[in-house]
Write an enzyme that holds these catalytic residues in place. Structure first.
Site, mmCIF file in Angstrom:
data_model
loop_
_atom_site.group_PDB
_atom_site.id
_atom_site.type_symbol
_atom_site.label_atom_id
_atom_site.label_comp_id
_atom_site.label_asym_id
_atom_site.label_seq_id
_atom_site.Cartn_x
_atom_site.Cartn_y
_atom_site.Cartn_z
ATOM 1 N N ARG A 136 33.394 36.179 44.983
ATOM 2 C CA ARG A 136 33.410 35.879 46.407
ATOM 3 C C ARG A 136 32.254 34.975 46.838
ATOM 4 O O ARG A 136 32.246 34.508 47.992
ATOM 5 C CB ARG A 136 33.337 37.185 47.217
ATOM 6 C CG ARG A 136 34.651 37.916 47.470
ATOM 7 C CD ARG A 136 35.508 37.207 48.518
ATOM 8 N NE ARG A 136 34.738 36.718 49.654
ATOM 9 C CZ ARG A 136 34.290 37.464 50.641
ATOM 10 N NH1 ARG A 136 34.541 38.744 50.673
ATOM 11 N NH2 ARG A 136 33.595 36.930 51.619
ATOM 12 N N ASP A 186 43.125 41.961 54.448
ATOM 13 C CA ASP A 186 42.431 42.696 55.501
ATOM 14 C C ASP A 186 43.404 42.955 56.637
ATOM 15 O O ASP A 186 44.386 42.225 56.790
ATOM 16 C CB ASP A 186 41.218 41.911 56.030
ATOM 17 C CG ASP A 186 40.316 42.806 56.871
ATOM 18 O OD1 ASP A 186 39.500 43.547 56.294
ATOM 19 O OD2 ASP A 186 40.459 42.799 58.115
ATOM 20 N N TYR A 200 40.100 46.198 67.906
ATOM 21 C CA TYR A 200 39.326 44.977 67.599
ATOM 22 C C TYR A 200 39.622 43.860 68.590
ATOM 23 O O TYR A 200 38.725 43.128 69.018
ATOM 24 C CB TYR A 200 39.612 44.495 66.165
ATOM 25 C CG TYR A 200 38.929 45.348 65.127
ATOM 26 C CD1 TYR A 200 37.543 45.339 64.985
ATOM 27 C CD2 TYR A 200 39.656 46.171 64.280
ATOM 28 C CE1 TYR A 200 36.913 46.129 64.049
ATOM 29 C CE2 TYR A 200 39.031 46.968 63.328
ATOM 30 C CZ TYR A 200 37.656 46.942 63.214
ATOM 31 O OH TYR A 200 37.030 47.729 62.287
ATOM 32 N N ARG A 253 33.091 45.302 47.623
ATOM 33 C CA ARG A 253 31.678 45.029 47.380
ATOM 34 C C ARG A 253 30.944 45.976 46.459
ATOM 35 O O ARG A 253 29.806 45.706 46.104
ATOM 36 C CB ARG A 253 30.935 44.952 48.710
ATOM 37 C CG ARG A 253 31.270 43.699 49.460
ATOM 38 C CD ARG A 253 30.606 43.690 50.786
ATOM 39 N NE ARG A 253 30.982 44.876 51.527
ATOM 40 C CZ ARG A 253 30.506 45.177 52.719
ATOM 41 N NH1 ARG A 253 29.623 44.406 53.280
ATOM 42 N NH2 ARG A 253 30.906 46.268 53.339
ATOM 43 N N ARG A 307 39.475 50.819 49.644
ATOM 44 C CA ARG A 307 38.408 49.820 49.473
ATOM 45 C C ARG A 307 37.896 49.748 48.026
ATOM 46 O O ARG A 307 36.726 49.456 47.790
ATOM 47 C CB ARG A 307 37.238 50.089 50.419
ATOM 48 C CG ARG A 307 37.609 49.968 51.887
ATOM 49 C CD ARG A 307 37.806 48.505 52.255
ATOM 50 N NE ARG A 307 38.026 48.326 53.668
ATOM 51 C CZ ARG A 307 37.055 48.016 54.545
ATOM 52 N NH1 ARG A 307 35.838 47.848 54.152
ATOM 53 N NH2 ARG A 307 37.351 47.852 55.812
HETATM 54 O O1 CP3 Z 1 41.137 48.706 49.934
HETATM 55 C C1 CP3 Z 1 40.961 47.613 49.355
HETATM 56 O O2 CP3 Z 1 40.187 47.495 48.412
HETATM 57 C C2 CP3 Z 1 41.812 46.441 49.773
HETATM 58 C C3 CP3 Z 1 41.173 45.532 50.668
HETATM 59 C C4 CP3 Z 1 40.889 45.921 52.108
HETATM 60 C C5 CP3 Z 1 39.905 45.242 52.856
HETATM 61 N N1 CP3 Z 1 39.974 45.656 54.140
HETATM 62 C C6 CP3 Z 1 39.004 44.215 52.312
HETATM 63 C C7 CP3 Z 1 37.726 43.961 53.001
HETATM 64 C C8 CP3 Z 1 41.506 46.829 52.975
HETATM 65 C C9 CP3 Z 1 42.613 47.843 52.689
HETATM 66 C C10 CP3 Z 1 40.926 46.637 54.262
HETATM 67 C C11 CP3 Z 1 41.367 47.368 55.458
HETATM 68 C C12 CP3 Z 1 40.544 47.343 56.657
HETATM 69 N N2 CP3 Z 1 39.840 46.300 57.198
HETATM 70 C C13 CP3 Z 1 40.433 48.441 57.546
HETATM 71 C C14 CP3 Z 1 41.128 49.761 57.366
HETATM 72 C C15 CP3 Z 1 40.484 50.571 56.295
HETATM 73 C C16 CP3 Z 1 39.208 51.267 56.719
HETATM 74 O O3 CP3 Z 1 38.204 51.066 56.032
HETATM 75 O O4 CP3 Z 1 39.246 52.047 57.673
HETATM 76 C C17 CP3 Z 1 39.589 48.057 58.593
HETATM 77 C C18 CP3 Z 1 39.169 48.920 59.763
HETATM 78 C C19 CP3 Z 1 39.216 46.699 58.375
HETATM 79 C C20 CP3 Z 1 38.371 45.821 59.223
HETATM 80 C C21 CP3 Z 1 37.181 45.392 58.444
HETATM 81 N N3 CP3 Z 1 37.178 44.308 57.574
HETATM 82 C C22 CP3 Z 1 35.924 46.023 58.320
HETATM 83 C C23 CP3 Z 1 35.497 47.259 59.098
HETATM 84 C C24 CP3 Z 1 35.176 45.309 57.372
HETATM 85 C C25 CP3 Z 1 33.812 45.640 56.797
HETATM 86 C C26 CP3 Z 1 32.704 44.943 57.493
HETATM 87 C C27 CP3 Z 1 31.481 44.910 56.609
HETATM 88 O O5 CP3 Z 1 31.264 43.878 55.973
HETATM 89 O O6 CP3 Z 1 30.781 45.944 56.542
HETATM 90 C C28 CP3 Z 1 35.965 44.231 56.944
HETATM 91 C C29 CP3 Z 1 35.619 43.232 55.916
HETATM 92 C C30 CP3 Z 1 36.205 43.507 54.575
HETATM 93 N N4 CP3 Z 1 37.504 43.806 54.344
HETATM 94 C C31 CP3 Z 1 35.521 43.467 53.341
HETATM 95 C C32 CP3 Z 1 36.476 43.747 52.335
HETATM 96 C C33 CP3 Z 1 36.259 43.742 50.870
HETATM 97 C C34 CP3 Z 1 34.033 43.141 53.160
HETATM 98 C C35 CP3 Z 1 33.878 41.687 53.344
HETATM 99 C C36 CP3 Z 1 33.073 41.020 52.274
HETATM 100 O O7 CP3 Z 1 33.089 41.438 51.102
HETATM 101 O O8 CP3 Z 1 32.455 40.006 52.613
#
Ligand code: CP3
Length: 356
Positions: free
Chosen positions: A53, A89, A164, A44, A40
């Protein structure tokens, strides 16, 4: 359905990234310094990310190669990490396969109609590689920009995707998921088999476009016992990981709370085993002999005074040295409130302390 490598695609050993510390550590080869990147890292915690974004929904941003490229590069420029991870994602391939879903800021993935019956399974279609052509484009743009810095591709593993789909959104106890798993094993295995195919296709697209390694995220699989993991999950994760064996790229496999699942996860076909912050890397390394490890600074430690961060980085490096290879990372993703300047200092510290 095979996704062919394009004619210009060179074999892993001939790529400019083959000599990078990251790829070498993933292969258990000697390195000049311990490579570091952060799960990640693109996201953010960076003001430049939030700016880019603004007003663009998460899934929309994942479909725009220009945005994907810029967001992926931001942490590489800022922190000097040893690898980039594709901005995308785990829900992207399901969206592309026709599942009605959204990624809601502050909540996570939300699925309009949860998948709980045989009839629901029809809505989980195979992934047509053409439906994620934007990922192919983004990876090509990125590998051209990144040169010798490796790009990590990734996907969600079948169990985490299923959680999910079945719950309809994030879940603490995974009750609906387990109810389906125990209550209708036949439907469960059919669902996970479909998800394995989607995941495999999604990763093959990224590999054909030029990523240097892949990470399979099974973030929530730590909710299972080892016996249940082996029975209900491992065959499907194995289908994905072994389906990629011919590509010859490092395959990293990671989950949270998996201290008791590490051998079984390695046996699913992982080269590098990702470890969360709860299991010291020397203990993890003993459990998965022959495998390099990735991890595992507690992401919350980045909020502690710098002396504590430094002490913990030293400990993680010392414990990681007992494995055949160590990729420094956090034990889970960067938390949104993290001060990005601390991440940059951690990269510098890891590089300085590990220089040989
Ligand atoms: O690692 C990176 O920087 C690459 C981008 C990446 C994202 N999601 C971007 C994202 C990666 C590798 C993921 C994987 C992902 N997504 C996982 C596995 C990794 C982990 O953390 O266990 C999971 C379970 C998800 C599902 C998901 N998508 C979650 C739990 C969330 C966060 C919800 C929140 O907002 O708290 C997302 C959204 C997400 N995916 C964001 C980002 C940058 C935030 C969205 C935003 O910025 O509006």
């Amino acid at each position: 359905m095979a996704v062919m490598s394009s004619a210009e695609q060179t074999s892993p050993a001939d790529r400019p990234t083959a000599g990078s510390a990251f790829v070498r550590a993933c292969r258990g080869e000697p390195v000049t310094h311990t490579p570091v990147w952060f799960m990640r890292q693109a996201g953010r915690s960076l003001p430049e990310y939030r700016e880019l974004r603004a007003g663009v929904r998460m899934l929309e941003s994942c479909r725009r190669p220009d945005l994907v490229t810029e967001i992926t590069l931001q942490p590489v420029r800022r922190h000097g990490v040893d690898a980039a991870i594709l901005f995308s994602d785990i829900m992207v391939p399901l969206d592309a396969a026709g599942v009605d879903l959204d990624i809601v800021a502050g909540t996570g993935p939300v699925v309009a109609e949860p998948v709980r019956t045989l009839a629901d399974l029809d809505r989980v279609r195979p992934l047509d590689p053409a439906a994620v052509s934007y990922v192919d484009q983004a990876v090509r743009l990125l590998t051209a920009e990144l040169g010798a810095t490796p790009l990590i591709g990734f996907a969600g593993a079948p169990f985490t995707l299923a959680s999910y789909l079945v719950e309809g959104g994030p879940s603490r106890n995974h009750t609906q998921t387990k109810a389906l798993m125990y209550g209708d094993p036949q439907l469960w295995h059919a669902l996970l088999d479909r998800l394995a195919d989607i995941t495999l296709t999604f990763l093959q697209v990224q590999i054909a476009a030029g990523v240097s390694a892949v990470q399979l995220f099974d973030s929530w699989v730590g909710a299972l016992s080892e016996a249940d993991y082996r029975e209900y999950v491992q065959p499907h994760s194995r289908k994905v990981l072994e389906g990629l064996a011919d590509a010859g790229l490092p395959r990293i496999h990671f989950g949270v709370g998996t201290g008791l699942l590490l051998p079984a996860m390695a046996q699913a076909g992982a080269d590098v085993v990702g470890v969360d912050w709860r299991t010291p890397l020397d203990q993890a390394a003993k459990q998965v002999p022959g495998h390099p490890v990735q991890g595992n600074l507690d992401p919350a430690v980045l909020f502690a005074p710098w002396e504590v961060v430094e002490r913990e980085v030293r400990r993680v490096l010392a414990e990681g040295r007992t494995a055949p290879g160590h990729v420094f990372n956090l034990g889970h993703g960067v938390l949104p409130e993290t001060d990005p300047t601390v991440l940059t200092r951690v990269v510098e510290l890891v590089h300085t302390l590990s220089a040989r």
